[in-house]
Scaffold this motif. Sequence first.
Motif, mmCIF file in Angstrom:
data_model
loop_
_atom_site.group_PDB
_atom_site.id
_atom_site.type_symbol
_atom_site.label_atom_id
_atom_site.label_comp_id
_atom_site.label_asym_id
_atom_site.label_seq_id
_atom_site.Cartn_x
_atom_site.Cartn_y
_atom_site.Cartn_z
ATOM 1 N N TYR A 2 48.754 35.803 56.614
ATOM 2 C CA TYR A 2 47.705 34.810 56.819
ATOM 3 C C TYR A 2 47.568 34.430 58.294
ATOM 4 C CZ TYR A 2 45.252 30.385 56.935
ATOM 5 O OH TYR A 2 44.378 29.377 57.257
ATOM 6 N N THR A 98 41.759 32.742 54.223
ATOM 7 C CA THR A 98 42.685 33.502 53.374
ATOM 8 C C THR A 98 42.981 34.874 53.946
ATOM 9 O OG1 THR A 98 43.064 34.247 51.090
ATOM 10 C CG2 THR A 98 40.834 34.495 51.966
ATOM 11 N N ARG A 100 43.378 37.283 51.721
ATOM 12 C CA ARG A 100 42.868 38.152 50.667
ATOM 13 C C ARG A 100 41.528 38.768 51.063
ATOM 14 N NH1 ARG A 100 46.352 34.818 47.956
ATOM 15 N NH2 ARG A 100 45.255 32.942 48.610
ATOM 16 N N ILE A 103 37.770 34.991 49.315
ATOM 17 C CA ILE A 103 38.325 33.682 48.983
ATOM 18 C C ILE A 103 38.478 33.559 47.469
ATOM 19 C CG2 ILE A 103 37.955 31.188 49.114
ATOM 20 C CD1 ILE A 103 36.314 31.709 51.674
ATOM 21 N N THR A 223 50.537 27.119 51.813
ATOM 22 C CA THR A 223 49.629 28.014 52.534
ATOM 23 C C THR A 223 50.313 29.310 52.947
ATOM 24 O OG1 THR A 223 48.325 26.145 53.368
ATOM 25 C CG2 THR A 223 48.144 28.223 54.567
ATOM 26 N N GLY A 228 47.106 31.896 52.125
ATOM 27 C CA GLY A 228 45.739 31.384 52.177
ATOM 28 C C GLY A 228 45.675 29.892 51.956
ATOM 29 N N GLU A 230 43.513 28.290 49.859
ATOM 30 C CA GLU A 230 42.840 27.894 48.623
ATOM 31 C C GLU A 230 43.599 26.805 47.865
ATOM 32 O OE1 GLU A 230 41.841 32.406 48.982
ATOM 33 O OE2 GLU A 230 43.517 31.060 49.475
#
Length: 324
Positions: A2, A98, A100, A103, A223, A228, A230
Motif C-alpha cells: 500500500y 488501496t 488492490r 477499491i 490500513t 488499503g 477501505e
Amino acid sequence: MYISKAFNGLHEWWRYLIGIVIIVAASIIGQIPFTVAVLYKAFKDGGDVTSLDQTAMMGLLEPNLNLFLMLISFAIGLVGLLLVTKYLHKLSFKHLTTARKKIDWKRFWFIFFLWGIVSSSFVLIDYYLTPEDYVFNFKLVPFLILSVIAIVLVPLQTSFEEYLFRGYLMQGIGVIVKNKWVPLFTTSIVFGLLHIANPEVEKLGYVIMIYYIGTGLMLGIMTLMDEGLELALGFHAANNLFTALLVTADWTAFQTHSIFKDMSDPETMGLMEIFVPVFVVFPILLFILSKKYNWTNWKEKLFGNVIEPPKEDYKILDDIISDS
C-alpha cells in the motif's frame, strides 16, 4: 504494497511539505464560515469573545447549524487534499486508497455496519444500565435535518481525516523514510494530538489522548495489514455518524439533536470509556478482521521496509495485486 503505491506518482519530500501547507490552508479557509458565525453570535449576545472556550463555542449556535458549519471545513480540506494528490503528486485516487486493482467497497460497508451495530449497542446497553445518565432528546424535525447533514457531511469529515493520516501522510512518510513503523506511529500520534483542542480534552483531561492515539494506531494497523483504506474509512464513518445520530453531550465536539443526551459527569469517565475500547475492543476487532480477510505476515507488514520497485514493475505490481 500500500505505501509503495506512492511511487506511482511524484514523491519527492518537498512535494509533501508543500502539499501539507496547501491542505492546511484549505482547511483554514473552510473554517471561516464557522468562525464568522460564532463571532457574530457572541457579539450579538454581548458576550466576551476572548473568554470563549471550546465548549462554549460549540454551544453558541443552533446545533444543526453548528454541525453543518463545523463539517464544511473538513469537506473543503478533502477537496484540497485530492487536488494536491492529483496535480502535485500525479497520483491517482485509487492508488491513494488501496493496493488492490480496484477499491473494495464491500470492505467499507462490512465494517461500517459491523462497527455501527457494535458502537450503538454499547450506548444502548449503557442507557439500559444507567438510564438516569440520559435524557430522551428526540425531536422529529430537528432530527431529520440532523440526519441529512450527518449522512452527507460526516463521511466527508472522516474521509478527510483518513485520506490525510492513513493515506497521504502514511504513504508520504513511508516512501521518505523507507520503512512502515515510522509512518504507523507518527500518523497515530499526530492524529491523536490534533484532537487535543476538542472539548472532551478540556473536560476529561489528557488521559483521553490514550483513546485518540489508540484509535489512530488501530486504524493504521488496519490500513497496513489490509493494504488499503477501505476498512479505516468504513470504521471512522460509522463511529462518527452513529454517534452524531444517537447520543450527544454538552461537553463533546458533536453537539447535535441526537436521540439521547448524556447528562453524566464527564469527570467520572474511566476504565470502561477510555481503556476498554483501546485495549480490549479494538484488539478483538482486529482479530475478527484478520480472520475474515486472512491477514498474515504481521511483522513485515507493520515493521518491514518500503522498497521502491523498478519503474517497469509498477504496472506488473498493479496487475498481481489480488481483489481479495
